[in-house]
Design a protein around this motif. Structure first.
Motif, mmCIF file in Angstrom:
data_model
loop_
_atom_site.group_PDB
_atom_site.id
_atom_site.type_symbol
_atom_site.label_atom_id
_atom_site.label_comp_id
_atom_site.label_asym_id
_atom_site.label_seq_id
_atom_site.Cartn_x
_atom_site.Cartn_y
_atom_site.Cartn_z
ATOM 1 N N THR A 167 3.522 7.085 -8.029
ATOM 2 C CA THR A 167 4.765 7.644 -7.491
ATOM 3 C C THR A 167 4.544 9.089 -7.043
ATOM 4 O O THR A 167 5.346 9.652 -6.310
ATOM 5 C CB THR A 167 5.923 7.622 -8.523
ATOM 6 N N ARG A 221 3.668 -0.201 -3.230
ATOM 7 C CA ARG A 221 4.259 1.138 -3.032
ATOM 8 C C ARG A 221 3.536 1.849 -1.883
ATOM 9 O O ARG A 221 4.168 2.449 -1.006
ATOM 10 C CB ARG A 221 4.137 1.920 -4.341
ATOM 11 N N ALA A 222 2.215 1.772 -1.891
ATOM 12 C CA ALA A 222 1.423 2.465 -0.870
ATOM 13 C C ALA A 222 1.675 1.867 0.514
ATOM 14 O O ALA A 222 1.768 2.597 1.506
ATOM 15 C CB ALA A 222 -0.057 2.373 -1.227
ATOM 16 N N ASN A 280 4.766 3.230 1.744
ATOM 17 C CA ASN A 280 4.588 4.622 2.197
ATOM 18 C C ASN A 280 3.961 4.664 3.586
ATOM 19 O O ASN A 280 4.228 5.553 4.378
ATOM 20 C CB ASN A 280 3.650 5.398 1.262
ATOM 21 N N ASP A 323 -1.917 6.430 2.573
ATOM 22 C CA ASP A 323 -1.697 5.753 1.283
ATOM 23 C C ASP A 323 -1.948 4.260 1.426
ATOM 24 O O ASP A 323 -2.654 3.645 0.619
ATOM 25 C CB ASP A 323 -0.250 5.949 0.787
#
Ligand code: 9WN
Length: 438
Positions: free
Chosen positions: A47, A119-120, A123, A127
């Motif tokens: 995060t 998550r990456a 993004n 990332d």
């Protein structure tokens, strides 16, 4: 502490515990890298910084044994934890230049890696590129880890992983292991001095000296056969089918299959999604088959006596991690939110304690015998959310954030008073705060 302060403090804790190479599991009590801690910590770190999260997993993978085993501790070059690297006698077995323990911990890594990649990817940019490349590149290594667990620890086809030490479960002194440990009679254990009770000075929060004598005896038994997978069954006085680690493995196989499918597995037969899904099914079914019709809780099994272990601990909720059986899941959720668990009106926060607060085994301050472990709350919550139960996730999130608002990031918490216990500034607790707040 409000949400912004909590997030800032959690980031500070992880930064302070970062040696530049690893984020130690805790600043003084655990100054090394632990296997399942590293996975949870990497999720929280992602995060803040995806590259830093990947570096944490990369460091752990460097310690993977040739067999595929990922050791439960990768030692940093510092003193201050017992048993230290020498006591394990793994030189020549662990990779050159690595000092490690000789046992493993629950395989939550692929599940956390999937989180980090998702998550990456959201993004975007660098990332996404880094995380996807890392995952693609390391897929065979995680598959090898899962394959080793299946081959070395579950060759009987039970869909349940054998553990040779309570430390392998990550829930060291849980009442789950009282029966098996009562049957361990330590012979001559090399003399030792504990360091943990110097740091956590209230000894009642840690395992007892009798428990430690058994812990060290088992280490000695395993080291004497050089951790040879073939010889362990004939050498070790503790052998338990661990239902919670088995559920983690089922979920992790599914998560690895998803990654392999999305990222491609470049013709590597080891990380073939179909094969990983077969393994997921094998362990999922193994876990489902342990559910006690009387209590609704999943059970471990003592391999040496063949007996089921029906203790009211949080490990009994393993099907929430792995099961696809809706009836089992719904019954377990109702049980977990009910008066014998998180719904006990005496609790400071409506969160699942490590042992049922209405059971004879419950000890509110004693490690895995009663306290609430924030990392377990979160792991269960993200599992149920993955299976579509948003309401339970939201409830536990709110209660857990209320618990963490006192700001010490305790290793575990007294369920009735909310007092933080064990180590303060525990990395995985800070990581979980970041995950909740993301
Ligand atoms: C032994 C690091 C680890 C956790 C375990 C927790 C505790 C160690 C200990 O700390 O175990 O591995 O010395 O008590 O039980 O789950 O990984 O945080």
């Amino acid at each position: 502490m409000d949400a912004t302060q909590l997030r800032d403090r959690a980031r500070e804790v992880l930064a302070a515990n970062d040696t530049g190479t690893i984020v130690t599991a805790a600043p003084r009590l655990y100054p090394h890298q632990w296997s399942w801690d590293a996975a949870f910590v990497a999720a929280g770190l992602s995060t803040v910084s995806v590259p830093r999260a990947l570096a944490e997993l990369a460091h752990l993978l460097e310690a993977q044994w040739d067999s595929g085993m990922i050791p439960h501790i990768v030692f940093a070059d510092v003193e201050g934890y017992f048993p230290g690297a020498d006591r394990w006698r793994t030189a020549g077995i662990s990779p050159a230049g690595v000092r490690s323990s000789g046992i493993c911990q629950p395989p939550v890594h692929a599940t956390m890696l999937r989180r980090i990649v998702e998550r990456a990817t959201a993004n975007g940019g660098e990332d996404a590129r880094l995380a996807e490349e890392f995952a693609r590149h390391t897929l065979p290594r995680w598959a090898l880890w899962h394959e080793w667990l299946r081959r070395a620890r579950a060759a009987d086809g039970s869909g349940l992983v054998t553990t040779y030490h309570g430390w392998e479960s990550g829930m060291d002194n849980s009442p789950r292991f009282d029966g098996p440990y009562a049957r361990v009679h330590p012979g001559e254990v090399e003399p030792f001095v504990r360091t943990d009770t110097r740091i956590v000075q209230d000894a009642s929060q840690r395992p007892s000296d009798d428990e430690y004598a058994r812990y060290l005896w088992l280490v000695q038994q395993m080291a004497d056969v050089a951790y040879d997978d073939e010889r362990l069954p004939g050498a070790v006085d503790f052998q338990v089918k661990d239902v919670f680690a088995s559920a983690a493995l089922a979920a992790a196989n599914e998560d690895l299959a998803v990654l392999a499918e999305r990222l491609g597995h470049a013709g590597d037969p080891a990380s073939d999604p179909g094969r990983l899904r077969d393994w997921a099914a094998e362990f999922r079914e193994g876990v489902d088959a342990t559910v006690d019709p009387e209590t609704g809780l999943a059970r471990d099994r003592d391999v040496l006596t063949g007996e089921w272990i029906a203790k009211p601990t949080i490990a009994g909720f393993a099907p929430l991690v792995s099961s696809t059986d809706t009836a089992v899941r719904e019954a377990q959720l109702a049980l977990l939110d009910g008066p014998a668990w998180a719904g006990d009106p005496r609790l400071a926060f409506a969160l699942p304690p490590s042992t049922s607060p209405v059971s004879a085994e419950f000890r509110p301050r004693e490690y895995w015998r009663g306290p609430v472990w924030p990392v377990m709350t979160w792991y269960l919550a993200q599992s149920v959310r993955g299976n579509g139960d948003e309401a339970a996730y939201t409830r536990w999130r709110e209660a857990s954030l209320d618990q963490l608002a006192e700001g010490h990031f305790g290793e575990y918490y007294e369920p009735f008073t909310g007092e933080p216990l064990g180590s303060p500034d525990q990395s995985w607790t800070a990581a979980v705060a970041l995950e909740w707040l993301d």
